[in-house]
Design a protein around this motif. Structure first.
Motif, short mmCIF file in Angstrom:
data_model
loop_
_atom_site.label_atom_id
_atom_site.label_comp_id
_atom_site.label_asym_id
_atom_site.label_seq_id
_atom_site.Cartn_x
_atom_site.Cartn_y
_atom_site.Cartn_z
N CYS A 100 1.28 -1.39 -0.10
CA CYS A 100 0.10 0.15 0.09
C CYS A 100 0.69 0.96 0.16
O CYS A 100 1.95 1.28 0.14
N TYR A 104 -2.32 4.87 3.36
CA TYR A 104 -3.22 3.88 3.16
C TYR A 104 -2.99 2.26 3.50
O TYR A 104 -1.68 1.86 3.37
N CYS A 109 -5.68 -1.35 -0.54
CA CYS A 109 -5.49 -0.20 -0.13
C CYS A 109 -6.36 0.47 -0.12
O CYS A 109 -5.47 1.57 -1.44
N GLN A 112 -7.98 4.66 4.30
CA GLN A 112 -6.77 5.45 4.88
C GLN A 112 -6.67 5.34 6.24
O GLN A 112 -7.66 4.86 6.83
#
Length: 151
Positions: A100, A104, A109, A112
């Motif tokens: 990722c 993320y 991915c 947040q």
């Protein structure tokens, strides 16, 4: 190959090639390196599928060109194989797009990280924050790195 007022503007990627349909071997100019079409108004190439770049000279086809990459995480661009960075495909990084991107986490991915700004990364599979713990960036406490760590 020549366009515009006075026929003085050329599209990128002009190639002079023999016309196979001409018995006299007449030559023709292919714009966009023969892998796209040129707009008469903007003088820009619109590339065919799997060709990229200003002059359509970069070939990229994910399953073939990018076979060493994680297929769901790679896209083709003018620079060749690139890690996807979109809300549809996820935010990926790494040499083969298998991690990722910063900020993320998750299988795709897309989630947040919620690490405030006081973490150097979050764990790809759990989202757990890895807080800064040094004299320069401070000593922060998990889980979200928002308060000072105990001294």
């Amino acid at each position: 190959g020549w366009l515009g007022d006075g026929c003085v503007k050329a599209c990128p990627g002009g190639l002079v090639v023999a016309d196979p349909t001409s018995p006299s071997g007449q030559r023709t100019v292919q714009t966009c390196t023969g892998h796209g079409s040129c707009s008469a108004s903007s003088h820009n190439c619109t590339c065919d599928a799997t060709y990229f770049g200003e002059d359509c000279s970069t070939y990229c086809h994910e399953p073939v060109t990018c076979s060493d990459f994680v297929q769901r995480a790679v896209v083709c661009s003018a620079q060749g194989c690139q890690c996807a960075q979109s809300p549809e495909l996820g935010y990926w990084s790494g040499k083969t797009c298998d991690a990722c991107a910063d900020g993320y986490w998750g299988d795709s991915c897309l989630a947040q990280c919620s690490c405030s700004g006081n973490a150097y990364r979050c764990e790809q599979h759990t989202g757990a924050c890895h807080c800064f713990a040094d004299d320069v960036k401070g000593y922060w406490r998990e889980p979200d790195c928002e308060v000072c760590d105990k001294g």
